[in-house]
Every structure is written in C-alpha cells, then in structure tokens.
Design a protein around this motif. Structure first.
Motif, PDB file in Angstrom:
ATOM      1  N   ASN A 124       0.823  -1.219   0.247  1.00 43.42           N
ATOM      2  CA  ASN A 124      -0.084  -0.086  -0.158  1.00 43.42           C
ATOM      3  C   ASN A 124       0.822   1.171   0.061  1.00 43.42           C
TER       4      ASN A 124
ATOM      5  N   THR B 196      -1.646  -1.190  10.698  1.00 44.80           N
ATOM      6  CA  THR B 196      -2.440  -0.702   9.437  1.00 44.80           C
ATOM      7  C   THR B 196      -4.057  -1.179   9.415  1.00 44.80           C
ATOM      8  N   THR B 197      -4.510  -0.201   8.683  1.00 46.68           N
ATOM      9  CA  THR B 197      -6.006  -0.406   8.787  1.00 46.68           C
ATOM     10  C   THR B 197      -6.416  -1.228   7.697  1.00 46.68           C
TER      11      THR B 197
ATOM     12  N   ARG C  21     -11.354  -4.445   4.779  1.00 51.97           N
ATOM     13  CA  ARG C  21     -10.880  -3.171   4.361  1.00 51.97           C
ATOM     14  C   ARG C  21      -9.776  -3.524   3.316  1.00 51.97           C
TER      15      ARG C  21
ATOM     16  N   SER D 124      -9.913  -1.759  -0.307  1.00 56.63           N
ATOM     17  CA  SER D 124      -8.780  -0.791  -0.557  1.00 56.63           C
ATOM     18  C   SER D 124      -8.426  -1.204  -2.089  1.00 56.63           C
TER      19      SER D 124
ATOM     20  N   ALA E 283     -10.117   5.222   4.515  1.00 48.63           N
ATOM     21  CA  ALA E 283      -9.148   4.623   5.257  1.00 48.63           C
ATOM     22  C   ALA E 283      -9.389   5.297   6.948  1.00 48.63           C
TER      23      ALA E 283
ATOM     24  N   ARG F   6      -9.607   3.992  10.466  1.00 44.92           N
ATOM     25  CA  ARG F   6      -8.484   4.291  11.594  1.00 44.92           C
ATOM     26  C   ARG F   6      -9.311   4.630  12.766  1.00 44.92           C
TER      27      ARG F   6
END
Length: 243
Positions: free
Chosen positions: A148, A181-182, A188, A192, A222, A226
C-alpha cells in the motif's frame, strides 16, 4: 647477490581483504533505522519511554549513535522530549490523527489529479501492477501495508511535481506513528484493493477530476477505519502510555 633462501626470508604481505563489512552503514544510521522500524511496527508504541542505555544494549551499539538517532527522530516528530517522562515515542490523539488525514486527503487528491495529467502510460501500468500485487498478499497484513505504501509513494512520483514530493515527506514520517495498518480491519484490504484499481482506471482514462475524487474517497475510507481502530483501542480517545 641473493642467496637461494633470500625470498623465503622476506616478510609476506598480508592478503588484501576486499570484502565489505556485514553492515557498512554508519552506526547512527543503524540505530536510527532500527528504532524507526520498531516504532513503525508498534514494538515501540506511542508513549513508550526511550532510555539511551537500554536502547544501546538492545541494539548492540554505544550510547553515542543511539543519542544521534533519537535527535534525528525528534527532529522528524517521531519522538518528543517530555519534561516529566523524558524521551518518549510521540503520542497522537484523535485530533492529531484527524489533522493528519486532512493533509493526506488534500495532498493525495492533488497528486492523483496531477498523475492523471502527467504520468506516462508505462508509469500507470506499473501502478496497476502494484495494485494487483495485493491479491498475492491476502492475509499478510505487513506485506499488504508495505505494498500500500509502495502504491501511494509511486502515485506521488507519477504527479511529477518536486514540491509536492517535499511536502509529502513530513506527512509520510508521521504515518509511522499510526502503528497497525487499517488493512487489518475486516474487509478493508479487499475494499482498498478495489479502490486502488478504480483510481488506476481513472489514470488510464486521463480523467483528472475522477482520479482526485476517487483518491479522496479512498483516504476518507481509510480515515473511518482508523477512527474505528482508535475507538476500539481506547474509547476515551487517549493513547495509553507504556512504561
């Protein structure tokens, strides 16, 4: 006149060792890299006290390079010198996290718009390849997080704006403090991945407006992930200092 054994009496030159040391990096750089990795992987969590002597022993270096590394991390905002606790890993409250994501929204949206206008076809193809790599990393959250970062960093480069790159560096440094990390949030990673592919498609269509809009939506998603993580970790909105 030389005797037959004259050559034998000459001292031999020691053999030349052309091999590089196992780690030729300066010791202060070694200490900095090690500590930064520990902060980024949450092994040194926000609020953790950083004692020079303990860190030097754990890294296997003297206190001098550790002190230099801490000074560099402090300059980057990753550690602070608290008047009571001494040197600690910087803590981000909900307000600071919000400010960080606001800057990501602005900068990455701008980067996407510029990338749609200026990136070469080859650069866009590389971005698609990076996005596709997510499928090979399913379940590997560290690998997904690294990929990412690779995607977003390369997107910045595709914008072809050196001043944007300089501005981004400070935000990227602060992201290290966010820890986990999200992409570890259920669903997710898959979402993403689809968002990345949609952004790349907008680049391929040279649609700057759509690329910016999709990227901003991606950052906002994101951010929501978070905030949910922070609420789960501390419903009061505070980070827990570590001893």
């Amino acid at each position: 006149m030389l005797t037959p054994n004259a050559h034998a009496r000459r001292p031999r030159k020691p053999p030349v060792d052309n091999a590089q040391p196992a780690n030729s990096m300066p010791r202060s750089e070694q200490a900095y890299s090690h500590l930064r990795d520990l902060i980024g992987s949450s092994q040194l969590r926000p609020g953790t006290r950083l004692r020079e002597l303990d860190l030097a022993a754990s890294i296997g270096l003297s206190r001098t390079p550790v002190r230099a590394a801490l000074a560099r991390l402090e300059a980057e905002g990753l550690v602070i010198n608290d008047p009571v606790r001494g040197m600690v890993v910087t803590e981000l409250d909900h307000g600071m996290v919000s400010e960080l994501y606001v800057m990501r929204d602005v900068l990455e949206g701008t980067a996407a718009r510029l990338a749609a206008q200026h990136a070469s076809d080859v650069e866009i193809a590389v971005l698609r390849d990076i996005a596709k790599r997510d499928l090979e990393l399913e379940g590997d959250f560290e690998g997904l997080a690294a990929n990412n970062r690779r995607f977003h960093t390369y997107m910045y480069r595709c914008a072809h704006n050196r001043y944007l790159l300089k501005t981004v560096s400070a935000v990227q440094e602060a992201l290290v403090l966010l820890g986990r990390t999200t992409l570890s949030v259920r669903g997710r990673a898959q979402t993403s991945h689809q968002e990345h592919l949609a952004i790349v498609h907008a680049f391929e269509q040279r649609d700057a407006v759509l690329a910016e809009s999709l990227t901003r939506q991606h950052i906002q998603a994101a951010y929501r992930a978070r905030l949910n993580m922070l609420i789960d970790e501390d419903p009061q909105g505070r980070t827990r200092p570590q001893p």
